[in-house]
Scaffold this active site. Structure first.
Site, mmCIF file in Angstrom:
data_model
loop_
_atom_site.group_PDB
_atom_site.id
_atom_site.type_symbol
_atom_site.label_atom_id
_atom_site.label_comp_id
_atom_site.label_asym_id
_atom_site.label_seq_id
_atom_site.Cartn_x
_atom_site.Cartn_y
_atom_site.Cartn_z
ATOM 1 N N TYR A 136 5.784 61.697 30.599
ATOM 2 C CA TYR A 136 5.045 60.439 30.798
ATOM 3 C C TYR A 136 3.918 60.608 31.819
ATOM 4 O O TYR A 136 2.876 59.986 31.698
ATOM 5 C CB TYR A 136 5.991 59.344 31.310
ATOM 6 C CG TYR A 136 6.656 58.524 30.240
ATOM 7 C CD1 TYR A 136 7.469 59.116 29.284
ATOM 8 C CD2 TYR A 136 6.490 57.147 30.197
ATOM 9 C CE1 TYR A 136 8.096 58.352 28.319
ATOM 10 C CE2 TYR A 136 7.114 56.379 29.239
ATOM 11 C CZ TYR A 136 7.915 56.979 28.304
ATOM 12 O OH TYR A 136 8.525 56.213 27.351
ATOM 13 N N LYS A 186 17.592 68.973 26.915
ATOM 14 C CA LYS A 186 17.348 69.828 25.752
ATOM 15 C C LYS A 186 17.186 71.258 26.286
ATOM 16 O O LYS A 186 16.169 71.917 26.061
ATOM 17 C CB LYS A 186 16.098 69.329 25.004
ATOM 18 C CG LYS A 186 15.827 70.024 23.680
ATOM 19 C CD LYS A 186 16.830 69.681 22.576
ATOM 20 C CE LYS A 186 16.547 70.526 21.336
ATOM 21 N NZ LYS A 186 17.593 70.399 20.301
ATOM 22 N N ASP A 218 19.752 65.697 21.097
ATOM 23 C CA ASP A 218 19.987 65.404 19.673
ATOM 24 C C ASP A 218 21.455 65.064 19.437
ATOM 25 O O ASP A 218 21.795 64.103 18.740
ATOM 26 C CB ASP A 218 19.495 66.562 18.780
ATOM 27 C CG ASP A 218 19.979 67.942 19.238
ATOM 28 O OD1 ASP A 218 20.523 68.057 20.360
ATOM 29 O OD2 ASP A 218 19.813 68.913 18.469
ATOM 30 N N ASP A 242 14.083 56.758 27.379
ATOM 31 C CA ASP A 242 13.367 55.711 26.637
ATOM 32 C C ASP A 242 13.952 55.591 25.235
ATOM 33 O O ASP A 242 14.271 54.494 24.767
ATOM 34 C CB ASP A 242 11.878 56.065 26.573
ATOM 35 C CG ASP A 242 11.067 55.029 25.809
ATOM 36 O OD1 ASP A 242 11.264 53.830 26.066
ATOM 37 O OD2 ASP A 242 10.247 55.427 24.951
ATOM 38 N N ASP A 246 16.806 52.510 23.616
ATOM 39 C CA ASP A 246 16.576 51.657 22.435
ATOM 40 C C ASP A 246 17.717 51.817 21.440
ATOM 41 O O ASP A 246 18.190 50.844 20.837
ATOM 42 C CB ASP A 246 15.252 52.030 21.734
ATOM 43 C CG ASP A 246 14.067 51.207 22.247
ATOM 44 O OD1 ASP A 246 14.086 50.820 23.432
ATOM 45 O OD2 ASP A 246 13.123 50.957 21.464
HETATM 46 C C1 IPM Z 1 10.265 50.845 28.082
HETATM 47 C C2 IPM Z 1 8.996 50.770 27.281
HETATM 48 C C3 IPM Z 1 7.871 51.446 28.051
HETATM 49 C C4 IPM Z 1 8.255 52.895 28.247
HETATM 50 C C5 IPM Z 1 6.475 51.311 27.429
HETATM 51 C C6 IPM Z 1 6.083 49.863 27.251
HETATM 52 C C7 IPM Z 1 5.428 52.038 28.209
HETATM 53 O O1 IPM Z 1 9.189 51.328 26.018
HETATM 54 O O2 IPM Z 1 10.282 50.335 29.215
HETATM 55 O O3 IPM Z 1 11.239 51.395 27.586
HETATM 56 O O4 IPM Z 1 8.013 53.744 27.352
HETATM 57 O O5 IPM Z 1 8.814 53.212 29.287
HETATM 58 MG MG MG Z 2 11.187 51.874 25.614
#
Ligand code: IPM
Ligand code: MG
Length: 347
Positions: A136, A186, A218, A242, A246
């Site tokens: 990042y 990884k 993975d 990240d 999700d």
């Molecule tokens: C998160 C989001 C952010 C990230 C984006 C909006 C930059 O996806 O907080 O998980 O990738 O960290």
């Molecule tokens: Mg995110």
């Protein structure tokens, strides 16, 4: 009186933050709120996603309650002007290196999870995501080769200090929970990951009471849907965290349920739902406010030492869910406002 910076941002950010504010107001704690524009909303009026006044407010505040940033209208801008630059800038400027993302299944949401109920029911984990390093924040570049071919570069990097400090957050978090830490990397391919694994093993010597395991990312992604009940605390880098967070959010029913806390080396923190700005449903009073409301609870607990009101909020969300309150993402019909009403009724 504690100062809370309210940064609503884009899309559904203002709606879900408004819901969180209603819940905080109902608790009648002595809190002072100041609001400032951020993301695309700030770019529109001030030409930059993280205006100096917004950053100054964030620095002054005891805690920051953040909505979401992101607006497809600005996707073609240079990266430093895009809405996402605002949240990345805040994390970096305030050195909020540790992102805690708890995922547990609220009883009643079994059907909202795409996993089988008996598997989903066992989920109660925290992802500790490193937030100020990795690919990042490494150097980025674009170039066109002499042959006219376009090339993009992002550098993945970690140093041992960055790894050790997030590893400690992982171990400390595991120590307060079920004593199990899974470090995800990884290392079979990446040198940053091999260093990550080495440093985590070194830090582990200070935490003999915590059971440490290493998983490749993975495999971790696969285990999260196969047998998520095996996880207590997961510690991982920025990019893997990240993605895995999700995935974990969906396993517990909806990304609309997951709060997060971003902490540095003091008590100041930034609290935000892990979901984004969801431009497709923005302004329609349809968004699930639970992630933002639960983020406010984390704020009370971690930055303001209001543990009891934090528990009340979490219990109220659980009670509202148990009574059948559901927004569209959870398969229901409640609006953002009505879902917030349901939480307030249970408070
Ligand atoms: C998160 C989001 C952010 C990230 C984006 C909006 C930059 O996806 O907080 O998980 O990738 O960290
Ligand atoms: Mg995110």
């Amino acid at each position: 009186m504690p100062l809370i910076a309210l940064l609503p941002g884009d899309g559904i950010g203002p709606e879900v933050l408004g819901a969180a504010r209603r819940v905080l107001d109902a608790l009648a704690l002595d809190l002072h709120f100041e609001e400032a524009p951020i993301g695309g909303a700030a770019y529109l009026t001030q030409g930059q996603p993280l205006p100096p006044d917004t950053l100054a407010l964030a620095r002054r505040a005891d805690a920051i309650l953040f909505g979401a940033v992101g607006d497809p209208r600005f996707d073609a801008l240079e990266r430093r002007l895009r809405p996402e630059a605002a949240i990345l800038g805040l994390r970096r400027e305030l050195q909020l290196f540790a992102n805690l993302r708890p995922a547990r299944l609220f009883p009643g949401l079994e059907d909202a999870s795409p996993l089988k109920s008996e598997i989903a029911r066992g989920i109660d984990l925290v992802i500790v995501r490193e937030l100020t390093g990795d690919i990042y924040f490494g150097p980025k570049s674009r170039r066109t080769t002499e042959e006219g071919m376009r090339e993009g570069n992002d550098l993945m990097r970690y140093d041992e200090i960055e790894i050790a400090r997030i590893a400690r957050v992982g171990f400390e978090t595991a120590r307060r929970r079920r004593g199990k830490l899974t470090s995800v990397d990884k290392a079979n391919v990446l040198e940053t990951s091999q260093l990550w694994r080495d440093v985590v093993d070194e830090v582990a010597e200070e935490y003999e009471d915590v059971a440490l395991a290493h998983l490749y990312v993975d495999n971790a992604a696969m285990q999260l849907v196969r047998a998520p009940g095996q996880f207590d605390v997961i510690v991982t880098g920025n990019l893997f965290g990240d993605i895995l967070s999700d995935e974990a959010s969906m396993c517990v029913g909806s990304i609309g349920m997951l709060p997060s806390a971003s902490m540095g080396s003091n008590k100041q923190g930034l609290y935000e739902p892990i979901h984004g700005s969801a431009p497709d449903i923005a302004g329609q009073d349809q968004a699930n406010p639970c992630a933002a409301i639960l983020s406010a609870a984390m704020m009370l607990r971690y930055s303001l030492a209001f543990a009891e009101p934090a528990e009340r909020i979490e219990a109220a969300v659980a009670a509202a869910i148990a009574r059948g309150a559901r927004t569209a993402d959870l398969g229901g019909t409640l609006s953002t406002g009505a879902m917030t009403d349901a939480v307030l009724a249970a408070l």
